[in-house]
Motif scaffolding. Structure first.
Motif, short mmCIF file in Angstrom:
data_model
loop_
_atom_site.label_atom_id
_atom_site.label_comp_id
_atom_site.label_asym_id
_atom_site.label_seq_id
_atom_site.Cartn_x
_atom_site.Cartn_y
_atom_site.Cartn_z
N CYS A 7 51.56 -33.23 -39.21
CA CYS A 7 51.08 -32.87 -40.55
C CYS A 7 52.20 -32.22 -41.36
O CYS A 7 52.35 -32.50 -42.55
CB CYS A 7 49.89 -31.93 -40.46
SG CYS A 7 48.38 -32.75 -39.91
N ARG A 8 52.98 -31.35 -40.71
CA ARG A 8 54.09 -30.70 -41.41
C ARG A 8 55.14 -31.71 -41.84
O ARG A 8 55.70 -31.62 -42.93
CB ARG A 8 54.73 -29.64 -40.51
CG ARG A 8 54.35 -28.25 -40.94
CD ARG A 8 55.10 -27.19 -40.17
NE ARG A 8 54.60 -27.17 -38.79
CZ ARG A 8 55.36 -27.06 -37.70
NH1 ARG A 8 56.65 -26.92 -37.82
NH2 ARG A 8 54.84 -27.06 -36.51
N LEU A 9 55.42 -32.70 -40.99
CA LEU A 9 56.40 -33.72 -41.34
C LEU A 9 55.93 -34.53 -42.55
O LEU A 9 56.71 -34.78 -43.48
CB LEU A 9 56.65 -34.65 -40.16
CG LEU A 9 57.47 -34.08 -39.01
CD1 LEU A 9 57.51 -35.07 -37.86
CD2 LEU A 9 58.87 -33.76 -39.48
N PHE A 10 54.66 -34.94 -42.55
CA PHE A 10 54.13 -35.70 -43.68
C PHE A 10 54.11 -34.85 -44.96
O PHE A 10 54.42 -35.33 -46.04
CB PHE A 10 52.73 -36.23 -43.39
CG PHE A 10 52.73 -37.45 -42.53
CD1 PHE A 10 53.46 -38.56 -42.89
CD2 PHE A 10 52.01 -37.49 -41.35
CE1 PHE A 10 53.47 -39.70 -42.10
CE2 PHE A 10 52.02 -38.61 -40.56
CZ PHE A 10 52.74 -39.72 -40.93
N ARG A 11 53.73 -33.59 -44.82
CA ARG A 11 53.64 -32.71 -45.97
C ARG A 11 55.03 -32.51 -46.60
O ARG A 11 55.19 -32.57 -47.81
CB ARG A 11 53.05 -31.37 -45.57
CG ARG A 11 52.60 -30.55 -46.71
CD ARG A 11 51.88 -29.31 -46.26
NE ARG A 11 52.02 -29.11 -44.81
CZ ARG A 11 51.46 -28.15 -44.11
NH1 ARG A 11 50.71 -27.28 -44.72
NH2 ARG A 11 51.63 -28.02 -42.83
N SER A 12 56.06 -32.33 -45.77
CA SER A 12 57.39 -32.14 -46.32
C SER A 12 57.93 -33.44 -46.92
O SER A 12 58.68 -33.41 -47.89
CB SER A 12 58.35 -31.62 -45.25
OG SER A 12 58.50 -32.59 -44.23
N ALA A 13 57.55 -34.58 -46.37
CA ALA A 13 58.02 -35.85 -46.91
C ALA A 13 57.33 -36.19 -48.23
O ALA A 13 57.93 -36.79 -49.12
CB ALA A 13 57.78 -36.97 -45.91
N LEU A 14 56.07 -35.78 -48.40
CA LEU A 14 55.31 -36.10 -49.60
C LEU A 14 55.48 -35.07 -50.71
O LEU A 14 55.06 -35.30 -51.83
CB LEU A 14 53.83 -36.24 -49.26
CG LEU A 14 53.48 -37.42 -48.34
CD1 LEU A 14 52.01 -37.38 -47.99
CD2 LEU A 14 53.84 -38.73 -49.00
N ARG A 15 56.11 -33.95 -50.41
CA ARG A 15 56.33 -32.91 -51.42
C ARG A 15 57.28 -33.45 -52.48
O ARG A 15 58.23 -34.15 -52.18
CB ARG A 15 56.92 -31.68 -50.76
CG ARG A 15 56.93 -30.49 -51.65
CD ARG A 15 57.45 -29.26 -50.94
NE ARG A 15 57.24 -29.32 -49.50
CZ ARG A 15 57.98 -28.68 -48.61
NH1 ARG A 15 58.98 -27.93 -49.00
NH2 ARG A 15 57.72 -28.77 -47.33
N THR A 16 57.01 -33.12 -53.71
CA THR A 16 57.86 -33.61 -54.79
C THR A 16 59.22 -32.93 -54.72
O THR A 16 59.31 -31.72 -54.49
CB THR A 16 57.22 -33.36 -56.16
OG1 THR A 16 57.00 -31.96 -56.30
CG2 THR A 16 55.93 -34.12 -56.31
N GLN A 17 60.26 -33.71 -54.92
CA GLN A 17 61.63 -33.20 -54.86
C GLN A 17 62.07 -32.81 -56.26
O GLN A 17 61.82 -33.52 -57.23
CB GLN A 17 62.56 -34.29 -54.30
CG GLN A 17 62.20 -34.75 -52.91
CD GLN A 17 62.39 -33.66 -51.86
OE1 GLN A 17 63.30 -32.87 -51.95
NE2 GLN A 17 61.50 -33.64 -50.89
#
Length: 67
Positions: A7-17
């Motif tokens: 979940c943390r990996l997906f959350r960091s990947a989907l966070r807007t840059q």
């Protein structure tokens, strides 16, 4: 992997840059280019790019021949 890690990996990947914005300013040109100079520049550009490719396309049958 355990579920919280995934979940943390997906959350960091989907966070807007945040992308830094360049501060570009425009000014009038220092030297004006005449229409004749623009025509010469565009002609040179097109001949340089399209000349070799046109040559290859025009002689494509010659390149296909086996000798």
């Amino acid at each position: 992997m355990p579920l919280p890690t995934v979940c943390r990996l997906f959350r960091s990947a989907l966070r807007t840059q945040l992308v830094p914005v360049a501060h570009v300013t425009t000014k009038p040109a220092k030297h004006t280019i005449t229409a004749g100079e623009q025509a010469i520049a565009m002609t040179t550009l097109f001949v340089t790019i399209l000349g070799p490719s046109g040559w290859v396309l025009a002689h494509l049958e010659d390149y296909k021949k086996k000798e």
